[in-house]
Design a protein around this motif. Structure first.
Motif, PDB file in Angstrom:
ATOM      1  N   MET A   1       0.824  -1.216   0.000  1.00 14.53           N
ATOM      2  CA  MET A   1       0.000   0.000   0.000  1.00 14.53           C
ATOM      3  C   MET A   1       0.861   1.269   0.000  1.00 14.53           C
ATOM      4  N   LYS A   2       2.133   1.148  -0.291  1.00 15.38           N
ATOM      5  CA  LYS A   2       3.008   2.315  -0.233  1.00 15.38           C
ATOM      6  C   LYS A   2       2.772   3.256  -1.416  1.00 15.38           C
ATOM      7  N   ILE A   3       2.918   4.544  -1.137  1.00 16.04           N
ATOM      8  CA  ILE A   3       2.758   5.573  -2.167  1.00 16.04           C
ATOM      9  C   ILE A   3       4.029   5.626  -3.006  1.00 16.04           C
ATOM     10  N   ILE A   4       3.857   5.610  -4.337  1.00 16.46           N
ATOM     11  CA  ILE A   4       5.025   5.689  -5.219  1.00 16.46           C
ATOM     12  C   ILE A   4       5.061   6.990  -6.019  1.00 16.46           C
ATOM     13  N   SER A   5       3.929   7.694  -6.132  1.00 15.87           N
ATOM     14  CA  SER A   5       3.959   8.978  -6.832  1.00 15.87           C
ATOM     15  C   SER A   5       2.827   9.868  -6.366  1.00 15.87           C
ATOM     16  N   VAL A   6       3.092  11.176  -6.388  1.00 16.59           N
ATOM     17  CA  VAL A   6       2.103  12.200  -6.059  1.00 16.59           C
ATOM     18  C   VAL A   6       2.209  13.284  -7.130  1.00 16.59           C
ATOM     19  N   GLU A   7       1.158  13.448  -7.929  1.00 18.74           N
ATOM     20  CA  GLU A   7       1.139  14.431  -9.005  1.00 18.74           C
ATOM     21  C   GLU A   7       0.138  15.539  -8.684  1.00 18.74           C
ATOM     22  N   ALA A   8       0.383  16.714  -9.239  1.00 19.23           N
ATOM     23  CA  ALA A   8      -0.562  17.832  -9.117  1.00 19.23           C
ATOM     24  C   ALA A   8      -0.540  18.626 -10.410  1.00 19.23           C
ATOM     25  N   PHE A   9      -1.728  18.954 -10.926  1.00 19.17           N
ATOM     26  CA  PHE A   9      -1.804  19.705 -12.169  1.00 19.17           C
ATOM     27  C   PHE A   9      -3.129  20.475 -12.221  1.00 19.17           C
ATOM     28  N   ARG A  35      -3.148  13.447  -7.936  1.00 17.82           N
ATOM     29  CA  ARG A  35      -3.286  12.017  -8.236  1.00 17.82           C
ATOM     30  C   ARG A  35      -2.186  11.272  -7.498  1.00 17.82           C
ATOM     31  N   ILE A  36      -2.605  10.388  -6.598  1.00 22.87           N
ATOM     32  CA  ILE A  36      -1.676   9.550  -5.831  1.00 22.87           C
ATOM     33  C   ILE A  36      -1.746   8.129  -6.366  1.00 22.87           C
ATOM     34  N   THR A  37      -0.602   7.528  -6.607  1.00 24.77           N
ATOM     35  CA  THR A  37      -0.525   6.151  -7.095  1.00 24.77           C
ATOM     36  C   THR A  37       0.239   5.303  -6.093  1.00 24.77           C
ATOM     37  N   THR A  38      -0.259   4.096  -5.852  1.00 26.70           N
ATOM     38  CA  THR A  38       0.381   3.182  -4.909  1.00 26.70           C
ATOM     39  C   THR A  38       1.129   2.080  -5.656  1.00 26.70           C
ATOM     40  N   GLU A  39       1.941   1.340  -4.912  1.00 24.13           N
ATOM     41  CA  GLU A  39       2.763   0.290  -5.518  1.00 24.13           C
ATOM     42  C   GLU A  39       1.924  -0.846  -6.097  1.00 24.13           C
ATOM     43  N   ASN A  40       0.703  -1.017  -5.635  1.00 22.87           N
ATOM     44  CA  ASN A  40      -0.160  -2.063  -6.194  1.00 22.87           C
ATOM     45  C   ASN A  40      -1.106  -1.533  -7.262  1.00 22.87           C
ATOM     46  N   GLY A  41      -0.838  -0.303  -7.750  1.00 22.20           N
ATOM     47  CA  GLY A  41      -1.573   0.229  -8.886  1.00 22.20           C
ATOM     48  C   GLY A  41      -2.856   0.956  -8.572  1.00 22.20           C
ATOM     49  N   VAL A  42      -3.158   1.188  -7.304  1.00 21.51           N
ATOM     50  CA  VAL A  42      -4.363   1.939  -6.939  1.00 21.51           C
ATOM     51  C   VAL A  42      -4.097   3.431  -7.134  1.00 21.51           C
ATOM     52  N   THR A  43      -5.098   4.125  -7.676  1.00 21.45           N
ATOM     53  CA  THR A  43      -4.994   5.568  -7.898  1.00 21.45           C
ATOM     54  C   THR A  43      -6.048   6.290  -7.069  1.00 21.45           C
ATOM     55  N   GLY A  44      -5.604   7.309  -6.337  1.00 23.14           N
ATOM     56  CA  GLY A  44      -6.525   8.146  -5.574  1.00 23.14           C
ATOM     57  C   GLY A  44      -6.497   9.563  -6.096  1.00 23.14           C
ATOM     58  N   TYR A  45      -7.678  10.199  -6.178  1.00 23.65           N
ATOM     59  CA  TYR A  45      -7.786  11.554  -6.696  1.00 23.65           C
ATOM     60  C   TYR A  45      -8.197  12.533  -5.599  1.00 23.65           C
ATOM     61  N   GLY A  46      -7.579  13.710  -5.627  1.00 24.70           N
ATOM     62  CA  GLY A  46      -7.958  14.803  -4.740  1.00 24.70           C
ATOM     63  C   GLY A  46      -8.088  16.086  -5.527  1.00 24.70           C
ATOM     64  N   GLU A  47      -8.561  17.126  -4.868  1.00 22.91           N
ATOM     65  CA  GLU A  47      -8.824  18.388  -5.561  1.00 22.91           C
ATOM     66  C   GLU A  47      -8.678  19.572  -4.612  1.00 22.91           C
ATOM     67  N   ALA A  48      -8.183  20.670  -5.161  1.00 21.56           N
ATOM     68  CA  ALA A  48      -8.148  21.946  -4.445  1.00 21.56           C
ATOM     69  C   ALA A  48      -8.804  23.016  -5.309  1.00 21.56           C
ATOM     70  N   THR A  49      -9.454  23.979  -4.638  1.00 19.47           N
ATOM     71  CA  THR A  49     -10.071  25.115  -5.333  1.00 19.47           C
ATOM     72  C   THR A  49      -9.546  26.415  -4.722  1.00 19.47           C
ATOM     73  N   ILE A  77       5.168  18.530  -0.122  1.00 11.94           N
ATOM     74  CA  ILE A  77       4.298  17.529   0.510  1.00 11.94           C
ATOM     75  C   ILE A  77       4.436  16.172  -0.159  1.00 11.94           C
ATOM     76  N   GLY A  78       4.359  16.133  -1.481  1.00 17.86           N
ATOM     77  CA  GLY A  78       4.447  14.864  -2.195  1.00 17.86           C
ATOM     78  C   GLY A  78       5.707  14.083  -1.877  1.00 17.86           C
ATOM     79  N   PRO A  79       6.905  14.682  -2.010  1.00 13.60           N
ATOM     80  CA  PRO A  79       8.128  13.941  -1.689  1.00 13.60           C
ATOM     81  C   PRO A  79       8.160  13.398  -0.266  1.00 13.60           C
ATOM     82  N   ALA A  80       7.529  14.126   0.676  1.00 14.78           N
ATOM     83  CA  ALA A  80       7.526  13.664   2.068  1.00 14.78           C
ATOM     84  C   ALA A  80       6.634  12.444   2.265  1.00 14.78           C
ATOM     85  N   LEU A  81       5.704  12.216   1.335  1.00 13.22           N
ATOM     86  CA  LEU A  81       4.774  11.093   1.473  1.00 13.22           C
ATOM     87  C   LEU A  81       5.188   9.857   0.666  1.00 13.22           C
ATOM     88  N   ILE A  82       6.153   9.980  -0.192  1.00  8.21           N
ATOM     89  CA  ILE A  82       6.607   8.825  -0.967  1.00  8.21           C
ATOM     90  C   ILE A  82       7.106   7.737  -0.021  1.00  8.21           C
TER      91      ILE A  82
END
Length: 385
Positions: A1-9, A35-49, A77-82
């Protein structure tokens, strides 16, 4: 369940019409996707306004932009959560607070993505991760933006015809206009509709605000949101008002909520996931309110489907969130369930419209946020390519 990437766009949605409130300089419909991706291929989406021109009392909160959110997520934030466990949302919140002071919109976007991924890993909708639903649906309060009186009247009546029973009327720039509009709406819509006037701090000091609220009550207002700036003035207005007063700009996080309670600055609290830095922080605000017998709504800056879904799950699971939610009802182009009510964007990034009944959003029961993000549409709405 480890996080392998955190993207923001960044991405944008086309608005159905111009929606504004007092002090707002920009436009609705501009977002940051995480967009957060885990080592088992799960993708989670978040949003800011983020809105650089909107914030808390005396500019103590807020001021984030699309650019600052993307930069904080991708470089701090992203690098700290990898490498962290994506389901350990409390630890993730602690890490975010350690590496970044403030920046609550950036943290909120990451928080939503973490909960989405956790729910998908567990096979559960987010509201069940929050303790399960305490209500069958989420009633929506349609926001009528600052616009000419005839346009506001037309927008409000159309939303009521769609089935909602609560309106948030934006005001605060012209008290006489607000009083007239509330009076006309009350006569046209009858006594069963909740008319909530949001002044966005626009009625000045306590005595001025007290007089305006008194006249709004005579005109038929049901509730008044953030008539003044600062807990001292808000407390004076609240003590003098015969209708409930809602704190919005005056209450961002759990510490603000404690201050609102101790100073009796408001009868109700408007909770934003973003103001509180994410889902966990918003739950703390709602739980303080519940313990203090203060009702809440869930509110925001009219999010896309990602943020709206997070708002729905939060509202389903928190007992204090009993007021009409000032949120969108999300649907792809041509498939929105209503002509006006909750209908702020001509298109959205989910594959299926949210289901509604009598002006309320029904539970999203699929794992995570309960929506399927249309990847092609999200790519098409991106603003950085």
């Amino acid at each position: 369940m480890k996080i392998i990437s955190v993207e923001a766009f960044p991405f944008s949605l086309p608005s159905r019409r111009d929606f504004r409130w007092a002090g707002m300089l920009g436009q609705l419909g501009n977002f940051v996707a995480v967009r957060i991706t885990t080592e088992n291929g799960v993708t989670g989406y978040g949003e800011a306004t983020p809105l650089p021109d909107w914030g808390g009392d005396f500019a103590r909160h807020g001021g984030e932009t699309i650019g600052t959110v993307i930069n904080m997520v991708t470089t701090v934030i992203g690098p700290a959560l990898i490498g962290q466990d994506v389901t350990a949302v409390t630890r993730a919140a602690q890490i975010m607070d350690r590496v970044a002071v403030g920046n609550v919109y950036a943290k909120c976007a990451v928080s939503i993505a973490l909960y989405d991924a956790w729910g998908k890993c567990a096979g559960l909708p987010v509201y069940k991760l929050l303790g399960g639903q305490v209500r069958d649906s989420v009633p929506v309060a349609h926001m009528v933006g600052l616009m000419p009186e005839e346009d506001a009247l037309e927008e409000a009546i159309a939303a009521i015809d769609d089935g909602v029973s609560c309106l948030q009327i934006k005001g605060g720039t012209d008290a006489a206009r607000d009083i007239r509009l509330i009076g006309v709406l009350r006569k046209r819509l009858g006594d069963d509709i909740t008319l909530r006037l949001d002044a966005n701090q626009g009625y000045g000091h306590a005595k001025s605000a007290m007089e305006t609220v008194r006249r709004l009550v005579e005109a038929g207002v049901s509730m008044v949101e953030q008539p003044s700036e600062g807990l001292r003035y808000m407390a004076e207005v609240t003590a003098s008002s015969s209708v409930p007063v809602i704190a919005d700009e005056s209450c961002w996080d759990v510490n603000d909520a404690l201050d609102v309670v101790s100073t009796r600055a408001a009868d109700c609290i408007s909770v934003y996931l973003a103001k509180a830095g994410g889902i966990s922080g918003a739950c703390k605000v709602a739980d303080v309110a519940e313990a203090s017998l203060i009702p809440c709504d869930v509110n925001g800056s009219i999010e896309s489907a990602i943020g709206t879904a997070a708002n729905v799950h939060f509202a389903l699971a928190r007992p204090a969130v009993s007021l009409g939610a000032v949120i969108a009802i999300s649907g792809p182009a041509g498939r929105h369930p209503y002509r006006v009510a909750g209908h702020y964007y001509d298109d959205d990034i989910l594959t299926e419209p949210m289901q509604v009944s009598n002006g309320s959003i029904l539970p999203l029961d699929a794992p995570g946020l309960g929506i399927t993000v249309d990847e092609e549409k999200l790519a098409a709405f991106r603003c950085d390519k």
